[in-house]
Write a protein that holds these residues in place. Sequence first.
Motif, mmCIF file in Angstrom:
data_model
loop_
_atom_site.group_PDB
_atom_site.id
_atom_site.type_symbol
_atom_site.label_atom_id
_atom_site.label_comp_id
_atom_site.label_asym_id
_atom_site.label_seq_id
_atom_site.Cartn_x
_atom_site.Cartn_y
_atom_site.Cartn_z
ATOM 1 N N GLU A 7 0.828 -1.200 0.000
ATOM 2 C CA GLU A 7 0.000 0.000 0.000
ATOM 3 C C GLU A 7 0.867 1.257 0.000
ATOM 4 O OE1 GLU A 7 -2.595 -0.147 3.332
ATOM 5 O OE2 GLU A 7 -3.293 -2.139 2.867
ATOM 6 N N GLU A 54 -7.794 1.237 5.782
ATOM 7 C CA GLU A 54 -7.791 0.196 6.809
ATOM 8 C C GLU A 54 -9.180 -0.404 6.980
ATOM 9 O OE1 GLU A 54 -6.434 3.192 7.221
ATOM 10 O OE2 GLU A 54 -4.289 2.750 7.444
ATOM 11 N N ARG A 57 -9.709 -2.777 4.189
ATOM 12 C CA ARG A 57 -8.916 -3.993 4.404
ATOM 13 C C ARG A 57 -9.610 -4.921 5.407
ATOM 14 N NH1 ARG A 57 -6.174 -7.984 2.874
ATOM 15 N NH2 ARG A 57 -4.342 -8.538 4.046
ATOM 16 N N GLU A 60 -12.320 -6.674 3.603
ATOM 17 C CA GLU A 60 -11.742 -7.680 2.709
ATOM 18 C C GLU A 60 -11.356 -8.941 3.488
ATOM 19 O OE1 GLU A 60 -7.500 -8.065 0.468
ATOM 20 O OE2 GLU A 60 -8.550 -6.153 0.256
#
Length: 124
Positions: A7, A54, A57, A60
């Motif tokens: 990232e 974040e 993420r 995910e």
Amino acid sequence: MAVSGQEPWLDGDAGRLVRPYQVSGGRTRPAHPLDLLSLVKATGREAAPRHGPEHARILELCRRAPVPVAELAAHLRLPVAVAKVLVADLIDHGAVQTRHPGAAADPSDPIVLEALLDGLRQRL
């Protein structure tokens, strides 16, 4: 210099470019009671535009199966307190649901213990 394949928030020499207190907006306590073993599962709703990378993420990571808060913090490379604040943001938005693992199963149940052992063997 940014590390390739990672990232843009990470730098090979400097490390994390955004400090944890900035990720959580300076907040240190989550709005919902969470502990290290709280399981987080995505509901299918996307993060709000105001949420950062974040938050995306976390969604995910817990899209397929529930993930403990401690594991989310490890994947994000953030302190657990910050991860809890981010998870609480997603709870407020309706993007995740949480439950304590003890709510679903008896920890002394042989089936649960066998599943835990199998999972540990796969990771080692």
